[in-house]
Design a protein around this motif. Sequence first.
Motif, PDB file in Angstrom:
ATOM      1  N   GLU A 279       0.844  -1.201   0.000  1.00 29.46           N
ATOM      2  CA  GLU A 279       0.000   0.000   0.000  1.00 29.46           C
ATOM      3  C   GLU A 279       0.881   1.254   0.000  1.00 29.46           C
ATOM      4  OE1 GLU A 279      -4.124   1.295   2.170  1.00 29.46           O
ATOM      5  OE2 GLU A 279      -2.349   1.124   3.419  1.00 29.46           O
ATOM      6  N   PHE A 280       1.976   1.198   0.746  1.00 28.67           N
ATOM      7  CA  PHE A 280       2.925   2.327   0.768  1.00 28.67           C
ATOM      8  C   PHE A 280       3.531   2.545  -0.621  1.00 28.67           C
ATOM      9  CE2 PHE A 280       7.543   3.398   1.293  1.00 28.67           C
ATOM     10  CZ  PHE A 280       7.379   4.744   1.560  1.00 28.67           C
ATOM     11  N   VAL A 281       3.977   1.431  -1.236  1.00 24.65           N
ATOM     12  CA  VAL A 281       4.596   1.537  -2.567  1.00 24.65           C
ATOM     13  C   VAL A 281       3.580   2.096  -3.564  1.00 24.65           C
ATOM     14  CG1 VAL A 281       5.567   0.204  -4.477  1.00 24.65           C
ATOM     15  CG2 VAL A 281       6.295  -0.284  -2.141  1.00 24.65           C
ATOM     16  N   SER A 282       2.342   1.608  -3.516  1.00 26.36           N
ATOM     17  CA  SER A 282       1.355   2.078  -4.488  1.00 26.36           C
ATOM     18  C   SER A 282       1.007   3.545  -4.238  1.00 26.36           C
ATOM     19  CB  SER A 282       0.113   1.194  -4.478  1.00 26.36           C
ATOM     20  OG  SER A 282      -0.662   1.455  -3.354  1.00 26.36           O
ATOM     21  N   GLY A 283       1.046   3.971  -2.957  1.00 27.19           N
ATOM     22  CA  GLY A 283       0.782   5.381  -2.652  1.00 27.19           C
ATOM     23  C   GLY A 283       1.876   6.279  -3.186  1.00 27.19           C
ATOM     24  N   VAL A 284       3.129   5.884  -2.958  1.00 26.32           N
ATOM     25  CA  VAL A 284       4.258   6.700  -3.433  1.00 26.32           C
ATOM     26  C   VAL A 284       4.278   6.722  -4.960  1.00 26.32           C
ATOM     27  CG1 VAL A 284       6.773   6.818  -3.542  1.00 26.32           C
ATOM     28  CG2 VAL A 284       5.658   6.384  -1.367  1.00 26.32           C
ATOM     29  N   ARG A 285       3.904   5.601  -5.563  1.00 23.50           N
ATOM     30  CA  ARG A 285       3.909   5.547  -7.028  1.00 23.50           C
ATOM     31  C   ARG A 285       2.613   6.085  -7.631  1.00 23.50           C
ATOM     32  NH1 ARG A 285       8.174   3.490  -9.316  1.00 23.50           N
ATOM     33  NH2 ARG A 285       9.539   2.014  -8.232  1.00 23.50           N
ATOM     34  N   GLU A 286       1.719   6.535  -6.766  1.00 20.60           N
ATOM     35  CA  GLU A 286       0.443   7.141  -7.181  1.00 20.60           C
ATOM     36  C   GLU A 286      -0.347   6.240  -8.133  1.00 20.60           C
ATOM     37  OE1 GLU A 286       0.806  11.695  -7.289  1.00 20.60           O
ATOM     38  OE2 GLU A 286       2.815  11.007  -7.753  1.00 20.60           O
TER      39      GLU A 286
ATOM     40  N   GLU B 100      -3.677   3.991  -8.910  1.00 25.25           N
ATOM     41  CA  GLU B 100      -5.075   3.957  -8.484  1.00 25.25           C
ATOM     42  C   GLU B 100      -5.259   2.810  -7.491  1.00 25.25           C
ATOM     43  OE1 GLU B 100      -7.979   5.716  -9.145  1.00 25.25           O
ATOM     44  OE2 GLU B 100      -6.478   7.188  -9.758  1.00 25.25           O
ATOM     45  N   PRO B 101      -5.876   3.069  -6.319  1.00 24.50           N
ATOM     46  CA  PRO B 101      -5.993   2.003  -5.316  1.00 24.50           C
ATOM     47  C   PRO B 101      -6.658   0.732  -5.841  1.00 24.50           C
ATOM     48  CG  PRO B 101      -6.685   4.097  -4.402  1.00 24.50           C
ATOM     49  CD  PRO B 101      -6.431   4.338  -5.838  1.00 24.50           C
TER      50      PRO B 101
END
Lengths: 261, 559
Positions: free
Chosen positions: A105-112, A114-115
Amino acid sequence: MGGAPSAPFPLEVQGLTVHYGGRIGVERLSFRVAPGEIYGLLGSNGAGKSTTMKSIVGLLSPDAGTVRVFGLDPRVDGVEAKRRTGYVPETPLLFDALTPWEFLEFVSGVREIEPEAAARRVERYTEALQLTAELHQPIAVLSAGAKQKLLLVAALLHRPPLLVLDEPFHSLDPRSVRIGRELLRQHATEGRGAVLLSTHTMEVAERLCDRVAILDRGRLVGEGTVAALREANSGSLEQAFLRLTREEEGVRAAVRSLGSE
Amino acid sequence: MSGPLRAAWHIQRPLYRELAYETIYGVPLGNLLPNVPPEELGRRGVRRVAQSKLLVAGLIAFLSAGTALLLTPTVRRLLVPSLPAPLFETTVVGALLALELTLIWWTALQLVPTFLTSPIFPNLELLPIPEKVRTRAALLLFLRLFDVQVLAALLFTPLCVGAALASPLAGLALLPGLVAVAILAMALSLATGRFFVRHVRGSPGGGRRTLVRWTYLLLWAIPAFALYGFISFGPRLVFALSVLVGHGPSVGIDALFAVFPLPLSAAPALAANGGSLDLGPGPLPFLFVGLGALAYGLLTVAAASWLWSGPRALATAQSGGAPAETPAAIPFVRRSPARSVLTKDLRVASRIPGYAFLILLPLLDAVALGLFTVVSAPGPAATYRIALAAVATSGLVATFFGPAFFATELVGYAYTRVLPLTDRSLVLGKLYLVVGLYLTAGATVLAITLVRLFEPLPFAAFVLSELPAVAAAALLELGVLTWVARRRGLPIANLYSGSFTVVAVALPGLFASGAPLLYFLVAGGSDPLLAAGRMALLALAELGAAATFCYLAARPGSR
């Protein structure tokens, strides 16, 4: 293999030289990887594979030469280069204090990302790699294989146009290696992603790589398709590797000495 | 030295070096090793661990000297003239023993998780070494985590107490109590270290588990609060005792002698006062002291027996974490990169006490301030005074802890470096944490004091007036760190190790957060509301300047 003439290559390395701890890590190394190509780096321990990869992702600064990721210099446009790259390091150094789910979740947030898309991909990859049961365990208690799978999922999460994978299969079981190979093959053929991977395993290189480079003590000693290298050295890829790294005679002597006791 | 013990001593020496290396460098967490020869890394690890132990030993010596000063008849007569000397001495020495227990326990807890999870012991099991030797080696290694601190306690405390009470016998009488305290502290370290490894660091995700983690961490942070508590609550405790004793003899006071660690600290008072506790003619005080000493003595024996084989048994079990619950399909939450950093930091802190401490300390401080306010029951006129205390505390959060949150980046740092995380996102993530903590601390004080405080609105307004200054302090410090990192060509996460940097960034932060408060102190006497308004303006101006500086220092495209 060649990309469109006007578009920059996903990865171009020119005259890369890195000294590490007073020793030569890599010297005047040049190669490039085209879109949709899987390029393998082969070499013995200490040949310079990991040093090359670390320089590509910006963990090491070259002493000479250039690295270009889609035409970008990682030292100048680090963030942009990193956006286009997915990386699996040789050693699974991760956030031991997070669970895989929290880490992804952290990686996907930093990489922006879509959830919904990120969650879909996580579900797909973790199921394929049989990592679902470990998703909520702390990373600290995962096996080396599970950490390796997690790194692979994290690297694939944003569908990067360039994947840099340092020994991505070395702790994986045969089933996961098979799945991992398929994931990379799909990434290259369907997504036109470029893949640079290092491996000790000749079988992986033979089955997966479109082209390979053979490194010996930081220098490029051979490059080409697996078939071409086999043909040029009249034997298997392993024989070609041993011949090009001048290890053939050394291996024979070691085998002889083992039998002499 | 017997054969197995001698063999164990030889084995533990290189293992200690390895343990120190693992503790200091935290390589499994992703920290990069300094570019020095490998043998120097081991030496440096041992040196750093020794420095840390010496620091605690120094603190114990300092506290012992402070206690000796308190124990002098002049100071006692000045503080609580009505309290009988033996009771005063027992209480003061008891407080010191409690402090030493928490100090030894808490500081060793920094090393015990590494001890319990290090690959040293599982690897040792594979070697052809007799089981007895392996058990002794683990015990010796475990004891070495405490050696300097325990020696300091055993040496300085009896010396200081004996000198203060002018009775060498009183000093010697304290030794059994000190030994008990040291053994109990070691056992507590091992037990809580084990709990930490299994249920905090090894805790799976999920709401209930998160609650368990933060509860443990809250309890973990309280011993760290011991010194603060000793200074804040110590005098109150002595005064309360004085009031109680003033009401005449009672079973309640006598029973106090059974409370830990008073049965252990009564011996010096008895030795110095000819065997009297000066609490009336009955035998009850002695009975409580005797029963308490017996109970804590038995507990100490049990703890020592557990410690005999416990370190090896627990270090070789290496079970990691508790079993995970059935994975739930939790959706990913949409977060900006900065908010992702914030969430990651909170999650990391929930499993690593050192980072959790940074978050919990200001909140605990706010709770303490709130409780003191409730107890002392100030009138409505005190609103601004309390608010000033609350925001001054929270200002310190920004000053000292803001940059420390950068240190969390060291966890998993090798991986974060390959992510497209900009300096600005990183700085913003840390800023969210500082501002969030400040507001939570302010809200905590407000919530607790609402019972007694009748002007919540001016209080809230005052807290909000200082908010821009707190944000400015954090931005200034984080901006300086980013700027220094760029000049040195380092990733910013790698900076916080230098003590010079800590001081260099703390000073401008202290100025930024302190200036509006200072202004209020000087100008707020006649019209506090107007002064608070001007204070807000000053804080806003600071925020503007700090944000501009940070914007220039943390460029978007680089990291």
